[in-house]
Design an enzyme around this catalytic site. Structure first.
Site, mmCIF file in Angstrom:
data_model
loop_
_atom_site.group_PDB
_atom_site.id
_atom_site.type_symbol
_atom_site.label_atom_id
_atom_site.label_comp_id
_atom_site.label_asym_id
_atom_site.label_seq_id
_atom_site.Cartn_x
_atom_site.Cartn_y
_atom_site.Cartn_z
ATOM 1 N N GLY A 118 30.195 -3.972 41.485
ATOM 2 C CA GLY A 118 29.570 -4.943 40.597
ATOM 3 C C GLY A 118 30.590 -5.940 40.069
ATOM 4 C CB ILE A 142 20.561 -0.416 40.060
ATOM 5 C CG1 ILE A 142 21.149 -0.002 38.705
ATOM 6 C CG2 ILE A 142 20.792 0.646 41.105
ATOM 7 C CD1 ILE A 142 20.381 1.142 38.044
ATOM 8 C CG ASP A 143 22.948 -2.925 36.050
ATOM 9 O OD1 ASP A 143 22.099 -2.026 36.096
ATOM 10 O OD2 ASP A 143 24.089 -2.768 35.585
ATOM 11 C CD GLN A 292 16.134 3.059 36.430
ATOM 12 O OE1 GLN A 292 15.918 1.889 36.158
ATOM 13 N NE2 GLN A 292 16.571 3.905 35.527
ATOM 14 N NE ARG A 293 23.982 5.143 39.007
ATOM 15 C CZ ARG A 293 24.950 5.286 38.106
ATOM 16 N NH1 ARG A 293 25.028 4.442 37.077
ATOM 17 N NH2 ARG A 293 25.823 6.246 38.205
HETATM 18 O O1 F6P Z 1 25.623 -0.633 36.004
HETATM 19 C C1 F6P Z 1 24.807 0.308 36.614
HETATM 20 C C2 F6P Z 1 24.287 1.304 35.619
HETATM 21 O O2 F6P Z 1 23.453 2.212 36.291
HETATM 22 C C3 F6P Z 1 23.586 0.677 34.407
HETATM 23 O O3 F6P Z 1 22.276 0.267 34.724
HETATM 24 C C4 F6P Z 1 23.708 1.784 33.397
HETATM 25 O O4 F6P Z 1 23.706 1.280 32.092
HETATM 26 C C5 F6P Z 1 25.050 2.363 33.712
HETATM 27 O O5 F6P Z 1 25.346 2.023 35.051
HETATM 28 C C6 F6P Z 1 25.177 3.842 33.542
HETATM 29 O O6 F6P Z 1 26.515 4.142 33.721
HETATM 30 P P1 F6P Z 1 27.103 5.595 33.861
HETATM 31 O O7 F6P Z 1 26.981 5.992 35.312
HETATM 32 O O8 F6P Z 1 28.525 5.429 33.488
HETATM 33 O O9 F6P Z 1 26.337 6.489 32.968
#
Ligand code: F6P
Length: 381
Positions: A118, A142-143, A292-293
């Protein structure tokens, strides 16, 4: 002529990482270039953990197109110029380890490093390129908030997962006459929330770019009630905030030091409680989170990731380093990493997805905003 390249995945994972890796490897092989995966992002670059990737019999890059996650791992320690180092006594220090990383790149003979990540990753990729390293970025998140491109890989899958969740919330909400709130990710951008709301037929979408008035949201729900619709579906981006209010922070990591230390989360529950009080209807919140990921990419993301991977390798073959593969006016293109970082130019300074980053956010002129309003989605304003 380039002969050996390294692929580095950084930041939170997305569906499509492996599809990009496969596309780079295949295009490289077709051009006689050797490909290596750098294991666990910058961690592997520092520890010299490089793994040969190939699509030959028994190769690591076979059968990975539909696989979620990343076969070469990923690290959320995204800024090598301000790198989090945990000491033996457990204390944390932030150090510039870029010289060490560059020495390892030279020693192993990488002619180019592909940075899949990103805005934070592309910021440190740009910093690398100012130090003479050949880098080419591929926009992942994903953002969907990386500057200079119309879409990032992983985004479409996240929206599809959110859409499916909304379909399911609709039926349970309608059955029990409830307000169903869905909190989605997206950090400081509302793309996932807005597009999922349109795709999933939600009644309300609250996004960071439009601070909301909870009374306007409640009125929308009351009006639905008057028309005999005793349930409503509300999508809330994790970064949504009320007018004159702040975003809800779930926790602050590493005592606020370093980058990417603010974890958003909790606004869905706040909105659900307030709507319950204002409308008299029962409300339930669902936080979609890491669903979502993970998992297999959509067809769209498989194609987009494949396009990005092949374009990145093409740029390397043409010697167009210091660039990011992008989609511009619907077509594959490239922009300089300088353009991508925008005003966030200071080497080693802010990196990672922060409010200072050069992010692409939803604007009021965007078709999605107009479309949402035209189909009656309340945006809280
Ligand atoms: O930037 C991607 C993202 O999935 C955001 O949508 C979310 O706020 C963040 O990462 C979560 O991050 P982590 O994996 O550090 O909890």
């Amino acid at each position: 002529m380039i002969k050996k390249v390294g692929i580095l995945a950084n930041g939170g994972d997305v569906s499509g990482f492996n599809a990009v890796i496969r596309a780079i490897v295949k295009t490289a092989e077709n051009n006689g270039v050797e490909c290596y995966g750098i294991i666990d992002g910058y961690n592997g670059l520092l520890k010299k953990q490089f793994e040969k990737l190939s699509t030959a019999e028994g190769g690591e890059a076979i059968g990975i197109l539909p696989k979620g996650g990343s076969i070469i791992g990923s690290s959320t320690n995204a800024n090598i110029f301000n790198y989090k180092v945990v000491k033996e006594d457990g204390s944390v220090q932030y150090q510039d380890l870029s010289e060490q990383a560059i020495a390892n790149i030279k020693e192993f003979g990488f002619d180019c490093i592909f940075t899949l990540g990103g805005d934070g990753t592309q910021k440190s990729a740009r910093d690398f390129s100012t130090k003479g390293v050949n880098v080419i970025g591929v926009p992942k998140t994903i953002d969907n908030d990386v500057a200079c491109t119309e879409i990032t890989f992983g985004y479409n899958t996240a929206v599809s997962v959110a859409m499916e969740a909304l379909d399911r919330l609709h039926t349970t909400g309608a059955t029990h006459h409830r307000i169903m709130v869905l909190e989605v990710m997206g950090r400081y951008a509302g793309w996932i929330a807005l597009e999922a709301a349109i795709a999933g037929g939600a009644d309300v979408a609250l996004i960071p770019e439009i601070p909301y008035d909870i009374h306007k949201v409640a009125s929308k729900i009351e009006n639905r009630k008057k028309r005999g619709k005793h349930f409503s579906v509300v999508v809330v981006a994790e970064g949504a905030k009320p007018k004159d209010g702040e975003m809800v922070v779930a926790n602050v990591r590493n005592n606020g030091e370093g980058v990417d230390n603010t974890k958003l989360g909790g606004i869905g529950q706040v909105v659900a409680r307030q709507l319950e009080q204002l409308t008299g209807l029962e409300a339930r919140n669902t936080t979609l989170g890491y669903m979502q990921r993970g998992g297999t990419p959509t067809a769209f993301d498989r194609v987009l990731s494949t396009k990005y991977g092949t374009k990145a390798m093409e740029l390397a073959l043409q010697g167009k380093f210091g660039t990011l593969a992008v989609i511009k006016n619907g077509k594959l293109d490239a922009v300089s990493l300088e353009e991508v970082v925008g005003n966030n130019t200071k080497i080693g300074a802010v990196s990672g997805n922060t409010q200072e980053s050069n992010l692409r956010k939803v604007t009021m002129e965007d078709d999605l905003v107009k479309t949402a309003r035209n189909v009656g989605i309340n945006l809280g304003d």
